[in-house]
Structure formats: structure tokens, C-alpha cells
Design a protein around this motif. Sequence first.
Motif, PDB file in Angstrom:
ATOM      1  N   THR A   1       0.848  -1.192   0.000  1.00 40.98           N
ATOM      2  CA  THR A   1       0.000   0.000   0.000  1.00 40.98           C
ATOM      3  C   THR A   1       0.881   1.238   0.000  1.00 40.98           C
ATOM      4  O   THR A   1       2.025   1.206   0.493  1.00 40.98           O
ATOM      5  CB  THR A   1      -0.918   0.031   1.237  1.00 40.98           C
ATOM      6  N   PRO A   2       0.389   2.361  -0.548  1.00 43.50           N
ATOM      7  CA  PRO A   2       1.184   3.597  -0.541  1.00 43.50           C
ATOM      8  C   PRO A   2       1.474   4.062   0.887  1.00 43.50           C
ATOM      9  O   PRO A   2       0.667   3.892   1.799  1.00 43.50           O
ATOM     10  CB  PRO A   2       0.282   4.593  -1.271  1.00 43.50           C
ATOM     11  N   LEU A   3       2.651   4.657   1.041  1.00 46.92           N
ATOM     12  CA  LEU A   3       3.065   5.199   2.337  1.00 46.92           C
ATOM     13  C   LEU A   3       3.766   6.524   2.087  1.00 46.92           C
ATOM     14  O   LEU A   3       4.801   6.564   1.407  1.00 46.92           O
ATOM     15  CB  LEU A   3       3.998   4.222   3.049  1.00 46.92           C
ATOM     16  N   GLY A   4       3.218   7.596   2.629  1.00 44.74           N
ATOM     17  CA  GLY A   4       3.810   8.905   2.406  1.00 44.74           C
ATOM     18  C   GLY A   4       3.770   9.305   0.948  1.00 44.74           C
ATOM     19  O   GLY A   4       2.899   8.872   0.186  1.00 44.74           O
ATOM     20  N   GLU A   5       4.746  10.127   0.529  1.00 48.16           N
ATOM     21  CA  GLU A   5       4.751  10.637  -0.834  1.00 48.16           C
ATOM     22  C   GLU A   5       5.324   9.661  -1.849  1.00 48.16           C
ATOM     23  O   GLU A   5       4.895   9.646  -3.008  1.00 48.16           O
ATOM     24  CB  GLU A   5       5.545  11.953  -0.888  1.00 48.16           C
ATOM     25  N   SER A   6       6.292   8.831  -1.439  1.00 50.71           N
ATOM     26  CA  SER A   6       6.964   7.988  -2.432  1.00 50.71           C
ATOM     27  C   SER A   6       7.290   6.584  -1.945  1.00 50.71           C
ATOM     28  O   SER A   6       7.856   5.799  -2.696  1.00 50.71           O
ATOM     29  CB  SER A   6       8.264   8.671  -2.884  1.00 50.71           C
ATOM     30  N   ASP A   7       6.922   6.259  -0.717  1.00 46.68           N
ATOM     31  CA  ASP A   7       7.260   4.947  -0.165  1.00 46.68           C
ATOM     32  C   ASP A   7       6.090   3.971  -0.344  1.00 46.68           C
ATOM     33  O   ASP A   7       4.996   4.346  -0.749  1.00 46.68           O
ATOM     34  CB  ASP A   7       7.583   5.058   1.328  1.00 46.68           C
ATOM     35  N   ARG A   8       6.366   2.713  -0.018  1.00 42.32           N
ATOM     36  CA  ARG A   8       5.321   1.704   0.058  1.00 42.32           C
ATOM     37  C   ARG A   8       5.433   0.966   1.388  1.00 42.32           C
ATOM     38  O   ARG A   8       6.529   0.749   1.893  1.00 42.32           O
ATOM     39  CB  ARG A   8       5.416   0.696  -1.089  1.00 42.32           C
ATOM     40  N   LEU A   9       4.267   0.589   1.912  1.00 39.12           N
ATOM     41  CA  LEU A   9       4.216  -0.247   3.098  1.00 39.12           C
ATOM     42  C   LEU A   9       3.940  -1.674   2.634  1.00 39.12           C
ATOM     43  O   LEU A   9       2.924  -1.943   1.996  1.00 39.12           O
ATOM     44  CB  LEU A   9       3.116   0.227   4.042  1.00 39.12           C
ATOM     45  N   LEU A  10       4.862  -2.577   2.955  1.00 36.36           N
ATOM     46  CA  LEU A  10       4.757  -3.954   2.509  1.00 36.36           C
ATOM     47  C   LEU A  10       4.402  -4.883   3.664  1.00 36.36           C
ATOM     48  O   LEU A  10       4.936  -4.728   4.770  1.00 36.36           O
ATOM     49  CB  LEU A  10       6.077  -4.429   1.896  1.00 36.36           C
ATOM     50  N   THR A  11       3.513  -5.812   3.393  1.00 39.08           N
ATOM     51  CA  THR A  11       3.235  -6.894   4.327  1.00 39.08           C
ATOM     52  C   THR A  11       3.861  -8.145   3.726  1.00 39.08           C
ATOM     53  O   THR A  11       3.528  -8.536   2.612  1.00 39.08           O
ATOM     54  CB  THR A  11       1.729  -7.102   4.525  1.00 39.08           C
ATOM     55  N   ILE A  12       4.784  -8.749   4.479  1.00 40.30           N
ATOM     56  CA  ILE A  12       5.612  -9.829   3.951  1.00 40.30           C
ATOM     57  C   ILE A  12       5.527 -11.033   4.871  1.00 40.30           C
ATOM     58  O   ILE A  12       5.650 -10.899   6.098  1.00 40.30           O
ATOM     59  CB  ILE A  12       7.087  -9.374   3.840  1.00 40.30           C
ATOM     60  N   LEU A  13       5.327 -12.197   4.283  1.00 40.69           N
ATOM     61  CA  LEU A  13       5.412 -13.437   5.046  1.00 40.69           C
ATOM     62  C   LEU A  13       6.841 -13.947   4.948  1.00 40.69           C
ATOM     63  O   LEU A  13       7.319 -14.260   3.859  1.00 40.69           O
ATOM     64  CB  LEU A  13       4.449 -14.490   4.490  1.00 40.69           C
ATOM     65  N   THR A  14       7.529 -14.029   6.074  1.00 38.92           N
ATOM     66  CA  THR A  14       8.907 -14.490   6.086  1.00 38.92           C
ATOM     67  C   THR A  14       9.012 -15.852   6.754  1.00 38.92           C
ATOM     68  O   THR A  14       8.201 -16.208   7.610  1.00 38.92           O
ATOM     69  CB  THR A  14       9.818 -13.503   6.843  1.00 38.92           C
ATOM     70  N   GLN A  15      10.021 -16.594   6.346  1.00 36.92           N
ATOM     71  CA  GLN A  15      10.257 -17.888   6.977  1.00 36.92           C
ATOM     72  C   GLN A  15      10.721 -17.721   8.419  1.00 36.92           C
ATOM     73  O   GLN A  15      10.344 -18.490   9.301  1.00 36.92           O
ATOM     74  CB  GLN A  15      11.327 -18.661   6.199  1.00 36.92           C
ATOM     75  N   GLU A  16      11.546 -16.694   8.656  1.00 40.74           N
ATOM     76  CA  GLU A  16      12.222 -16.560   9.943  1.00 40.74           C
ATOM     77  C   GLU A  16      11.401 -15.855  11.017  1.00 40.74           C
ATOM     78  O   GLU A  16      11.456 -16.219  12.199  1.00 40.74           O
ATOM     79  CB  GLU A  16      13.543 -15.791   9.754  1.00 40.74           C
ATOM     80  N   LEU A  17      10.618 -14.835  10.627  1.00 39.84           N
ATOM     81  CA  LEU A  17       9.929 -13.991  11.608  1.00 39.84           C
ATOM     82  C   LEU A  17       8.423 -13.925  11.400  1.00 39.84           C
ATOM     83  O   LEU A  17       7.748 -13.109  12.016  1.00 39.84           O
ATOM     84  CB  LEU A  17      10.509 -12.566  11.572  1.00 39.84           C
ATOM     85  N   GLY A  18       7.915 -14.776  10.532  1.00 40.84           N
ATOM     86  CA  GLY A  18       6.484 -14.736  10.281  1.00 40.84           C
ATOM     87  C   GLY A  18       6.086 -13.489   9.532  1.00 40.84           C
ATOM     88  O   GLY A  18       6.795 -13.018   8.633  1.00 40.84           O
ATOM     89  N   LEU A  19       4.963 -12.920   9.890  1.00 36.59           N
ATOM     90  CA  LEU A  19       4.419 -11.759   9.183  1.00 36.59           C
ATOM     91  C   LEU A  19       5.091 -10.479   9.682  1.00 36.59           C
ATOM     92  O   LEU A  19       5.125 -10.212  10.887  1.00 36.59           O
ATOM     93  CB  LEU A  19       2.917 -11.682   9.425  1.00 36.59           C
ATOM     94  N   ILE A  20       5.620  -9.709   8.741  1.00 39.11           N
ATOM     95  CA  ILE A  20       6.224  -8.424   9.106  1.00 39.11           C
ATOM     96  C   ILE A  20       5.661  -7.331   8.206  1.00 39.11           C
ATOM     97  O   ILE A  20       5.213  -7.590   7.087  1.00 39.11           O
ATOM     98  CB  ILE A  20       7.765  -8.440   8.998  1.00 39.11           C
ATOM     99  N   ARG A  21       5.689  -6.098   8.708  1.00 39.53           N
ATOM    100  CA  ARG A  21       5.281  -4.926   7.924  1.00 39.53           C
ATOM    101  C   ARG A  21       6.434  -3.945   7.934  1.00 39.53           C
ATOM    102  O   ARG A  21       6.869  -3.502   9.003  1.00 39.53           O
ATOM    103  CB  ARG A  21       4.001  -4.316   8.496  1.00 39.53           C
ATOM    104  N   VAL A  22       6.911  -3.640   6.743  1.00 40.66           N
ATOM    105  CA  VAL A  22       8.104  -2.796   6.619  1.00 40.66           C
ATOM    106  C   VAL A  22       7.889  -1.766   5.527  1.00 40.66           C
ATOM    107  O   VAL A  22       7.039  -1.938   4.635  1.00 40.66           O
ATOM    108  CB  VAL A  22       9.357  -3.641   6.295  1.00 40.66           C
ATOM    109  N   ALA A  23       8.686  -0.708   5.576  1.00 39.10           N
ATOM    110  CA  ALA A  23       8.630   0.340   4.558  1.00 39.10           C
ATOM    111  C   ALA A  23       9.644   0.057   3.467  1.00 39.10           C
ATOM    112  O   ALA A  23      10.744  -0.436   3.726  1.00 39.10           O
ATOM    113  CB  ALA A  23       8.914   1.693   5.195  1.00 39.10           C
ATOM    114  N   ALA A  24       9.251   0.368   2.237  1.00 39.46           N
ATOM    115  CA  ALA A  24      10.160   0.311   1.096  1.00 39.46           C
ATOM    116  C   ALA A  24      10.392   1.751   0.654  1.00 39.46           C
ATOM    117  O   ALA A  24       9.598   2.312  -0.103  1.00 39.46           O
ATOM    118  CB  ALA A  24       9.560  -0.508  -0.040  1.00 39.46           C
TER     119      ALA A  24
END
Length: 289
Positions: free
Chosen positions: A15-38
Motif C-alpha cells: 500500500t502507498p506510504l507517504g509521498e513515495s514509499d510503500r508499506l509492505l506486508t511480507i510473510l517471512t520464513q524466519e519472523l512470520g508476518l512483518i510490515r516494513v517500509a520500502a
Amino acid sequence: MNRTYKVTGIILKATPLGESDRLLTILTQELGLIRVAAPGARKSRSRLGGRIGLFVVNQFLIAKGRSLDKITQADIVNSHSGLSKNLGKLAAGQYLAELVLSQALSEQPQAELFLLLEEHLSRLEQLPNLPTPENAIAIVACLTHGIFHLLALAGIAPQVQLCCITQHPLIPNFADPNWVAGFSIDSGGIVNLAGLAATSGNRTSSRVAEGTGRYLTDTVPVRIDARLAADRLAILQQLAEPDLRNVWGAHHSEAWIAVERLLRRYAEYHFARSIRSASLIDTYLAASG
């Protein structure tokens, strides 16, 4: 203190985040579900732009932040680019992603869930892109198989071998064209309708006498949400198998569609949320004839 960490993950939502970033929801093997900025991912020249699409698997290097961690590096492992070449495959992938989002945990390993999703996305991707009714049903069959496996991993798959009431095996009877079994969502699976005594609409105030298979009328009602012909029950009883690609064509298209919609209702009931991507599958099937 280490301010960066590495994970391997598949992008489920952006999803959009701020003016130019994206907020990603990622399923990881190591930490499960994470939400991070790109950072800067929506800029035309972003180095992350082609690496953060839906279903892309990356090895991420992530920097910890005060309120939101940020991706600093992403190396593609598998892009699943074939899913975007067919509306049905893309919709089915989004459908599976929604189920994963409903059950994934954060801050603990989710390797089994990650690998299961990867496997079923890969199977969808490998299907032809031909705009034919046969290919549309193959997509629905692949999706239905994935739904059942995800429900099983969550520990809430419906009981499809034994009657929920009697705990006796229930075998589809192809010799009788009028034969049907019941399916109860809140009871958790299939129900033997033989000997059903008292009904009111689609509800029954019955139970089964121990060892007899006959219903009595002095207990909590059992809701019958669907009646399953032999081919529908046969599909349900095969879904726990690891691979069904050789038998997808053994059942009529209407049977696969009916089972998918039944599992959809079942999943929505148990996860207490609607599956929005399911409407895309319905639209795709209607367009495919």
C-alpha cells in the motif's frame, strides 16, 4: 546492538506510504508476518521498484527503525511473474494470500506456511494461460486444493472422511443418483443424512444414537449448510492429498466450483472475515463461460 537483519519473504500486500514509499506486508520464513517500509519505491527510478511486486520472493536486508523497519536491500529469489499473465491465476493467488494473512503469526518462524504458499503459487503459475473453460476449472481446482491445505495447516480443515455426528466413515455412493451427504460449517464437516428424523428448513434438532447411525431429537440442533452429491464429497475427500494435478479433469466443472464455494464459506466462518478476492474468481469464471 545489531540494527539490521536478514529474512526471506514473499510479498502479500503493498500500500502507498507517504509521498513515495510503500508499506509492505511480507510473510517471512524466519519472523512470520512483518510490515516494513520500502523507501522511495514509488519513484520511477527506484532500485526497489521491480523487486517489491505482489508475490515476489526476496532475500531482504532490513534496518530497524523507531516505528517502522525499512528495507535497505532486496534480492529476488522468485518473481512468480507468470501469475500476472492471467486474471484467474492472479485472482487465485490473491485469494490464497488473504487466507495466509488470516492465519500467519508475527515474531515467530512460519517456514511451513511460507513453503506451502510458495508451492501452491508455483502450481498456479505453471498452468496454461489459455482462455478456455477447461483451463479456468484447472485454476479453480488448484485454488481449492490450496485452500484445503491452508485450512489443514491452521488446524481447522473440515472433517471429510468421517461423519461429524457419528464419527463413522462416509463413502460417496455413485450408484444412487439421488444420494447426498450433508455439510455443517459450524459442526466442522460432513454429516451422514441417512435416517435423518426431524428437520425444520435446513436445521435439524437431531443427534445420532451411539453406534446406530439414527438421529434422535433431544439435543442441540445441527445446521446443514449444504447437501453434497457423490462427486462433491469425492473431491472433498481427495483434497488432503499432496498432489491432485492428475485428477483435476476427473470431476465435472460444476463440482469443483461447488466445493470451492463451500470451502470459501467455511473459511470465512472460521476466520471471521470475508475473502474479498473471491469475487474476482467469480467474475473470471463468468467471463470464461
